[in-house]
Motif scaffolding. Structure first.
Motif, PDB file in Angstrom:
ATOM      1  N   SER A  50       0.950  -1.199   0.130  1.00 42.18           N
ATOM      2  CA  SER A  50      -0.147   0.196   0.016  1.00 42.18           C
ATOM      3  C   SER A  50       0.756   1.299  -0.128  1.00 42.18           C
ATOM      4  CB  SER A  50      -0.916  -0.091   1.117  1.00 42.18           C
ATOM      5  OG  SER A  50      -0.312  -0.057   2.473  1.00 42.18           O
ATOM      6  N   ARG A 169      -1.847  -8.717  -1.747  1.00 42.71           N
ATOM      7  CA  ARG A 169      -1.899  -7.865  -2.577  1.00 42.71           C
ATOM      8  C   ARG A 169      -3.309  -7.631  -3.283  1.00 42.71           C
ATOM      9  NH1 ARG A 169       3.398  -6.320  -5.118  1.00 42.71           N
ATOM     10  NH2 ARG A 169       4.831  -7.919  -4.735  1.00 42.71           N
ATOM     11  N   LEU A 170      -3.853  -8.734  -3.530  1.00 44.23           N
ATOM     12  CA  LEU A 170      -5.210  -8.836  -4.046  1.00 44.23           C
ATOM     13  C   LEU A 170      -6.078  -7.822  -3.149  1.00 44.23           C
ATOM     14  CD1 LEU A 170      -5.611 -12.097  -5.661  1.00 44.23           C
ATOM     15  CD2 LEU A 170      -5.976  -9.840  -7.046  1.00 44.23           C
ATOM     16  N   GLU A 172      -5.356  -5.993  -1.037  1.00 47.84           N
ATOM     17  CA  GLU A 172      -5.230  -4.430  -0.783  1.00 47.84           C
ATOM     18  C   GLU A 172      -5.565  -3.653  -2.195  1.00 47.84           C
ATOM     19  OE1 GLU A 172      -4.018  -2.692   1.869  1.00 47.84           O
ATOM     20  OE2 GLU A 172      -4.473  -4.400   2.940  1.00 47.84           O
ATOM     21  N   GLY A 173      -5.955  -4.440  -3.373  1.00 48.41           N
ATOM     22  CA  GLY A 173      -6.034  -3.921  -4.782  1.00 48.41           C
ATOM     23  C   GLY A 173      -4.905  -3.451  -5.391  1.00 48.41           C
ATOM     24  N   ARG A 174      -3.821  -4.308  -5.130  1.00 50.54           N
ATOM     25  CA  ARG A 174      -2.349  -3.896  -5.313  1.00 50.54           C
ATOM     26  C   ARG A 174      -1.892  -5.007  -6.498  1.00 50.54           C
ATOM     27  NH1 ARG A 174      -1.691   1.519  -4.138  1.00 50.54           N
ATOM     28  NH2 ARG A 174      -2.672   1.737  -1.963  1.00 50.54           N
ATOM     29  N   LYS A 176      -1.158  -5.556 -10.425  1.00 54.45           N
ATOM     30  CA  LYS A 176      -1.317  -5.044 -11.832  1.00 54.45           C
ATOM     31  C   LYS A 176      -1.952  -5.796 -12.863  1.00 54.45           C
ATOM     32  CE  LYS A 176       2.899  -1.977 -10.589  1.00 54.45           C
ATOM     33  NZ  LYS A 176       4.225  -1.750 -11.056  1.00 54.45           N
ATOM     34  N   GLU A 177      -2.729  -5.032 -13.626  1.00 51.69           N
ATOM     35  CA  GLU A 177      -3.096  -5.890 -14.965  1.00 51.69           C
ATOM     36  C   GLU A 177      -2.215  -6.546 -15.701  1.00 51.69           C
ATOM     37  OE1 GLU A 177      -6.357  -6.580 -15.991  1.00 51.69           O
ATOM     38  OE2 GLU A 177      -6.937  -5.759 -14.019  1.00 51.69           O
ATOM     39  N   PHE A 259      -9.303 -15.097  -2.297  1.00 54.59           N
ATOM     40  CA  PHE A 259      -8.283 -14.879  -3.114  1.00 54.59           C
ATOM     41  C   PHE A 259      -7.458 -15.755  -3.498  1.00 54.59           C
ATOM     42  CE2 PHE A 259      -9.409 -10.498  -0.863  1.00 54.59           C
ATOM     43  CZ  PHE A 259      -9.909  -9.885  -1.963  1.00 54.59           C
TER      44      PHE A 259
END
Length: 302
Positions: A50, A169-170, A172-174, A176-177, A259
């Motif tokens: 984050s 990571r998922l 925290e929404g971190r 990358k595509e 997740f």
């Protein structure tokens, strides 16, 4: 022959583990016995993914924990240990500084390892001895910060890849595509090149998912992907608090377990795998196996 104790410290993005195993030689065969396993959910990745650094408070908690682990290793008479830090420390801007401080104050040397080394250590569980060589396998370890995937063909490790896709990571929404796209493309290629691929699942979340789906698992360690999808749907219909209450999960497991299931289902879907083998082993086991192998090799050269 007197038992020898080895220890592994796995500093992950979600939890920090200490595993102590004794190794005894019986009729020329090494026998491994788990003496102690501790898991403390520091969730270092929460900071790293984050804000890019590990907070002072979590750094202090990690230092206190390493002091405790050092004392436990002394109590158990550990001959050799190895402490490895993975994605959260590897990606933290203050990771090197934190490691130096811990080493200075505890005497514990921490190695920051890359994804390929992490995958190799996980493979060092001698998993190839459990495999049917008629099949090719993907060894998939889903952690808090990254996912390590190794291709095993003919019982031999062929390649290892690491992706910055993990449960914390998922959460925290971190993620990358481009990391997701890379994973999907690679898995489709592996599936096309190795028809009938099977997955070997590693990590605490897949172990728990296997136990939850055990009623539908009729063949030993095998978890059908269809059963994983069903239990994941059940878990997603519940809040984290409900998962804790109904399935007696730890809170730090309850909020990330779906997740992990999503990652395994994505990999299985892309490569065409229909079953996941869950032998309940992980990085710490691989570290101890590698330490024992090094000692055995040295003894053989004398």
């Amino acid at each position: 022959m007197e038992k020898t104790n080895y220890a592994a410290i796995d500093i992950g993005s979600n939890a920090v583990r200490l595993l102590i195993k004794s190794v005894d030689m019986e009729e020329g065969t090494a026998s491994f016995v788990k003496e102690q396993l501790l898991r403390v959910p520091l969730r270092l990745g929460e900071d790293t993914f984050s804000v890019g650094t590990i907070s002072k408070e979590k750094g202090k908690r990690l230092l206190r924990l390493m002091k405790s682990y050092r004392q436990l290793m002394k109590i158990y008479g550990v001959k050799r240990y190895r402490a490895c830090a993975t994605s959260a420390v590897r990606d933290a801007a203050n990771g090197p500084e934190l490691i130096r401080e811990i080493s200075r104050k505890t005497g514990i040397k921490i190695e920051v390892i890359g994804g390929e080394e992490e995958a190799r250590l996980i493979y060092d569980n001698h998993i190839e001895e459990m495999l049917d060589r008629r099949y090719d396998y993907l060894y998939v370890d889903v952690g808090g910060g990254s996912t390590e995937i190794s291709l095993i063909s003919g019982g031999v490790l062929q390649s290892s890849r690491s992706y910055d896709i993990g449960t914390v990571r998922l959460l925290e929404g971190r993620v990358k595509e481009e990391s997701v796209a890379s994973l999907r493309n690679d898995m489709r290629e592996l599936g096309a090149g190795h028809p009938g691929l099977r997955i070997i699942g590693s990590g605490g979340n897949i172990n728990k998912l296997y136990r939850l789906a055990a009623a539908g698992c009729k063949n030993g360690m095998e978890l059908p992907v269809s059963e994983l999808s069903v239990i994941n749907g059940v878990l997603k219909s519940m809040s984290s608090e409900e998962r804790v209450r109904v399935f007696r999960m730890r809170p730090d497991r309850a909020d990330v377990i779906t997740f992990a299931a999503d990652i395994f289902l994505e990999i299985a879907g892309q490569c065409g795998a229909s079953v996941i083998l869950v032998p309940t082993i992980g990085l710490a086991d691989g570290i101890i196996d590698s330490l024992y192998a090094e000692d055995t090799e040295r003894a053989g050269r004398r």
